[in-house]
Design an enzyme around this catalytic site. Sequence first.
Site, PDB file in Angstrom:
ATOM      1  N   ARG A 271       0.530  15.122  12.487  1.00  0.00           N
ATOM      2  CA  ARG A 271       1.094  14.773  11.178  1.00  0.00           C
ATOM      3  C   ARG A 271       1.103  15.975  10.212  1.00  0.00           C
ATOM      4  O   ARG A 271       0.391  16.012   9.233  1.00  0.00           O
ATOM      5  CB  ARG A 271       0.337  13.583  10.585  1.00  0.00           C
ATOM      6  CG  ARG A 271       0.435  12.384  11.538  1.00  0.00           C
ATOM      7  CD  ARG A 271      -0.233  11.181  11.022  1.00  0.00           C
ATOM      8  NE  ARG A 271       0.523  10.602   9.915  1.00  0.00           N
ATOM      9  CZ  ARG A 271       0.040   9.597   9.191  1.00  0.00           C
ATOM     10  NH1 ARG A 271      -1.155   9.133   9.420  1.00  0.00           N
ATOM     11  NH2 ARG A 271       0.756   9.102   8.208  1.00  0.00           N
TER      12      ARG A 271
ATOM     13  N   LYS B 241       0.858  -1.203   0.000  1.00  0.00           N
ATOM     14  CA  LYS B 241       0.000   0.000   0.000  1.00  0.00           C
ATOM     15  C   LYS B 241       0.892   1.251   0.000  1.00  0.00           C
ATOM     16  O   LYS B 241       0.665   2.186  -0.763  1.00  0.00           O
ATOM     17  CB  LYS B 241      -0.874  -0.005   1.245  1.00  0.00           C
ATOM     18  CG  LYS B 241      -1.495   1.341   1.601  1.00  0.00           C
ATOM     19  CD  LYS B 241      -2.389   1.269   2.805  1.00  0.00           C
ATOM     20  CE  LYS B 241      -1.671   1.539   4.102  1.00  0.00           C
ATOM     21  NZ  LYS B 241      -1.393   2.945   4.399  1.00  0.00           N
ATOM     22  N   ASN B 242       1.924   1.248   0.823  1.00  0.00           N
ATOM     23  CA  ASN B 242       2.727   2.460   0.992  1.00  0.00           C
ATOM     24  C   ASN B 242       3.752   2.666  -0.110  1.00  0.00           C
ATOM     25  O   ASN B 242       4.420   3.693  -0.156  1.00  0.00           O
ATOM     26  CB  ASN B 242       3.381   2.469   2.382  1.00  0.00           C
ATOM     27  CG  ASN B 242       2.337   2.660   3.472  1.00  0.00           C
ATOM     28  OD1 ASN B 242       1.175   2.964   3.160  1.00  0.00           O
ATOM     29  ND2 ASN B 242       2.715   2.460   4.710  1.00  0.00           N
TER      30      ASN B 242
ATOM     31  N   ARG C 234      -8.572  -0.674   5.174  1.00  0.00           N
ATOM     32  CA  ARG C 234      -7.848   0.386   4.450  1.00  0.00           C
ATOM     33  C   ARG C 234      -6.499  -0.124   3.970  1.00  0.00           C
ATOM     34  O   ARG C 234      -5.959   0.358   2.997  1.00  0.00           O
ATOM     35  CB  ARG C 234      -7.586   1.591   5.369  1.00  0.00           C
ATOM     36  CG  ARG C 234      -8.825   2.311   5.793  1.00  0.00           C
ATOM     37  CD  ARG C 234      -8.496   3.611   6.444  1.00  0.00           C
ATOM     38  NE  ARG C 234      -7.807   4.500   5.507  1.00  0.00           N
ATOM     39  CZ  ARG C 234      -7.923   5.820   5.551  1.00  0.00           C
ATOM     40  NH1 ARG C 234      -8.666   6.367   6.470  1.00  0.00           N
ATOM     41  NH2 ARG C 234      -7.296   6.592   4.691  1.00  0.00           N
TER      42      ARG C 234
ATOM     43  N   CYS D 283      -5.168  13.333  12.652  1.00  0.00           N
ATOM     44  CA  CYS D 283      -5.725  11.997  12.420  1.00  0.00           C
ATOM     45  C   CYS D 283      -5.475  11.220  13.716  1.00  0.00           C
ATOM     46  O   CYS D 283      -4.844  11.714  14.638  1.00  0.00           O
ATOM     47  CB  CYS D 283      -5.076  11.332  11.222  1.00  0.00           C
ATOM     48  SG  CYS D 283      -3.463  10.730  11.608  1.00  0.00           S
TER      49      CYS D 283
ATOM     50  N   ASP E  74       4.748   1.023  12.104  1.00  0.00           N
ATOM     51  CA  ASP E  74       3.511   0.395  11.611  1.00  0.00           C
ATOM     52  C   ASP E  74       3.330  -1.016  12.127  1.00  0.00           C
ATOM     53  O   ASP E  74       2.302  -1.639  11.894  1.00  0.00           O
ATOM     54  CB  ASP E  74       3.485   0.371  10.071  1.00  0.00           C
ATOM     55  CG  ASP E  74       3.349   1.761   9.505  1.00  0.00           C
ATOM     56  OD1 ASP E  74       3.532   1.924   8.291  1.00  0.00           O
ATOM     57  OD2 ASP E  74       3.078   2.684  10.288  1.00  0.00           O
TER      58      ASP E  74
HETATM   59  C1  EPZ Z   1       4.306   7.082   5.998  1.00  0.00           C
HETATM   60  O1  EPZ Z   1       3.523   8.132   6.528  1.00  0.00           O
HETATM   61  C2  EPZ Z   1       3.378   5.873   5.966  1.00  0.00           C
HETATM   62  N1  EPZ Z   1       2.236   6.154   5.103  1.00  0.00           N
HETATM   63  C3  EPZ Z   1       2.905   5.563   7.386  1.00  0.00           C
HETATM   64  O2  EPZ Z   1       2.130   4.376   7.322  1.00  0.00           O
HETATM   65  C4  EPZ Z   1       4.136   5.282   8.258  1.00  0.00           C
HETATM   66  O3  EPZ Z   1       3.713   5.075   9.589  1.00  0.00           O
HETATM   67  C5  EPZ Z   1       5.082   6.486   8.202  1.00  0.00           C
HETATM   68  O4  EPZ Z   1       5.437   6.768   6.830  1.00  0.00           O
HETATM   69  C6  EPZ Z   1       6.367   6.230   8.977  1.00  0.00           C
HETATM   70  O5  EPZ Z   1       7.001   5.090   8.486  1.00  0.00           O
HETATM   71  C7  EPZ Z   1       2.393   6.060   3.760  1.00  0.00           C
HETATM   72  O6  EPZ Z   1       3.456   5.755   3.266  1.00  0.00           O
HETATM   73  C8  EPZ Z   1       1.178   6.347   2.930  1.00  0.00           C
HETATM   74  P1  EPZ Z   1       6.415  10.542   7.926  1.00  0.00           P
HETATM   75  P2  EPZ Z   1       4.103   9.661   6.494  1.00  0.00           P
HETATM   76  O7  EPZ Z   1       6.290  11.746   7.068  1.00  0.00           O
HETATM   77  O8  EPZ Z   1       4.804   9.884   5.201  1.00  0.00           O
HETATM   78  C9  EPZ Z   1       6.455  13.917  11.208  1.00  0.00           C
HETATM   79  C10 EPZ Z   1       0.249   3.025   7.702  1.00  0.00           C
HETATM   80  O9  EPZ Z   1      -0.205   2.539   8.749  1.00  0.00           O
HETATM   81  N2  EPZ Z   1       6.420  14.849  10.061  1.00  0.00           N
HETATM   82  O10 EPZ Z   1       7.645   9.702   7.846  1.00  0.00           O
HETATM   83  O11 EPZ Z   1       3.001  10.564   6.881  1.00  0.00           O
HETATM   84  C11 EPZ Z   1       5.120  13.200  11.365  1.00  0.00           C
HETATM   85  O12 EPZ Z   1       4.232  14.001  12.136  1.00  0.00           O
HETATM   86  C12 EPZ Z   1       0.736   4.465   7.697  1.00  0.00           C
HETATM   87  O13 EPZ Z   1       0.379   2.403   6.613  1.00  0.00           O
HETATM   88  C13 EPZ Z   1       6.582  16.202  10.292  1.00  0.00           C
HETATM   89  O14 EPZ Z   1       6.745  16.631  11.431  1.00  0.00           O
HETATM   90  O15 EPZ Z   1       5.178   9.573   7.678  1.00  0.00           O
HETATM   91  C14 EPZ Z   1       5.506  11.937  12.091  1.00  0.00           C
HETATM   92  O16 EPZ Z   1       5.590  12.193  13.479  1.00  0.00           O
HETATM   93  C15 EPZ Z   1       0.509   5.148   9.035  1.00  0.00           C
HETATM   94  N3  EPZ Z   1       6.528  17.071   9.246  1.00  0.00           N
HETATM   95  C16 EPZ Z   1       6.907  11.641  11.547  1.00  0.00           C
HETATM   96  O17 EPZ Z   1       7.377  12.863  10.943  1.00  0.00           O
HETATM   97  C17 EPZ Z   1       6.342  16.636   7.953  1.00  0.00           C
HETATM   98  O18 EPZ Z   1       6.331  17.475   7.030  1.00  0.00           O
HETATM   99  C18 EPZ Z   1       6.916  10.546  10.492  1.00  0.00           C
HETATM  100  O19 EPZ Z   1       6.117  10.991   9.442  1.00  0.00           O
HETATM  101  C19 EPZ Z   1       6.174  15.248   7.731  1.00  0.00           C
HETATM  102  C20 EPZ Z   1       6.221  14.374   8.797  1.00  0.00           C
END
Ligand code: EPZ
Length: 413
Positions: free
Chosen positions: A119, A21-22, A394, A114, A302
């Site tokens: 996020r 999915k990701n 999902r 969320c 995850d």
């Molecule tokens: C991706 O989300 C995945 N989703 C998430 O999987 C996964 O948990 C996450 O990466 C971490 O591995 C998809 O790929 C669609 P991040 P993403 O940006 O890109 C902070 C699932 O269950 N952050 O690496 O949103 C954020 O708040 C989902 O399949 C900022 O502060 O993750 C978080 O605390 C859930 N500013 C941390 O970084 C930003 O601009 C990690 O977020 C972006 C992120």
Amino acid sequence: MEMIISGKATLIGEVEVSSSKNAILPILAASLLTDEKVEVSKVPIIKDVIIISKLIEELGVRVELNKNCLSFQGKLISTQPPYELVRQIRASFLVMGPILARKGKVRVALPGGCAIGTRPIDLHLKGFQALGADISLNSGDVVAKASQLIGAHIYLDYPSVGATENIIMAASMASGTSYIENAALEPEIVDLANFINSMGGKVTGAGTNVIKIKGVKDLHGVSYTPIPDRIEAGTYMVAVAATGGDAIIKNIVPEHLKAITAKLIESGAEITEGKDYLRVKRESRIKPVYIKTLPYPGFPTDMQAQFMSYLSLSLGTSVISESVFENRFMHVQELSRMGADIKIEGKTAIIRGVKKLTGANIKATDLRAGAALVIAGLTAQGETVLLNSEHVDRGYENIAPKLNAMGASIKVI
Ligand code: EPZ
């Protein structure tokens, strides 16, 4: 939607994992980088994929699905994905980079909170700014504008998966060369880079913390098969171990599962690896372990909830600290209602193993918490009713049939 889960299951046999999915969600967004036909095969028909496909259709692109193959073709017309779809899924932000690269402007509603935390997308926007875009906020929407994106050197304060992906897509058609430092290392980033390169892009270094992107004028159509879903695979691995079962998990990349395999072995499970499958078996009691979630290749956030269900039955006290998200313990109160003994101290959960969990009426709050509660229900004494089980759908294609084929008894109503 509800799942009625019978307890005391023992998972035996085999299960085939779907495509990731990701990996698919950013790849579908990247299909906007060309008007030519893009085909993505072996796509799991799950809600997140359907929502992103609908969003891409609203932008003017024709989307067709036959069996598990999604095809996209057509002119990208709109630069503003509809709020109704954006608010349903955070991955909607991944269309910002491609739209900005193709049309020079994009407007998207800011992310609501969320279930697992605020996020933000500040790192995404910082990347676009570095590439020359003007960013403004306009009644709840973020607007990015750039007549021409220029290659730049971008340092990510945090190795954000989404920010890395969005910046790669925007930079892929910028004029000049860009570098992303402290980039995310996830396998899904490598898959996106491979996808863009197969369209004629020039992305190197994906999978390391410095990614180089040479902008190109045009990208062409392609047909592509994404990597297997390492989190779906990990979820089934933990479910088999939690039920004391013995099963083969097929269509996987063992390299992507190293952290999960290591922790399962440390807890007393036996894992034998093949080229594209692995076998999980557990006969001895579950040993307690320490887990800290980290960006790849560390232990994946995850998989945190699923492991907590498993460790709630261990012979001792385990500690899980969640360093990636600030509020990813929504499953704890539900597990406690089944008899688990878990204490939260800030971003750390202390899990004292209990002899058994008891089936109860519980509710899913997000995708991975839902999966964790399915695992808990499979091991529990008696029947569990999981409410809001649509959260699980999902990210897991046919999870009930796949588990029932290994001896579970789950009814979806
Ligand atoms: C991706 O989300 C995945 N989703 C998430 O999987 C996964 O948990 C996450 O990466 C971490 O591995 C998809 O790929 C669609 P991040 P993403 O940006 O890109 C902070 C699932 O269950 N952050 O690496 O949103 C954020 O708040 C989902 O399949 C900022 O502060 O993750 C978080 O605390 C859930 N500013 C941390 O970084 C930003 O601009 C990690 O977020 C972006 C992120």
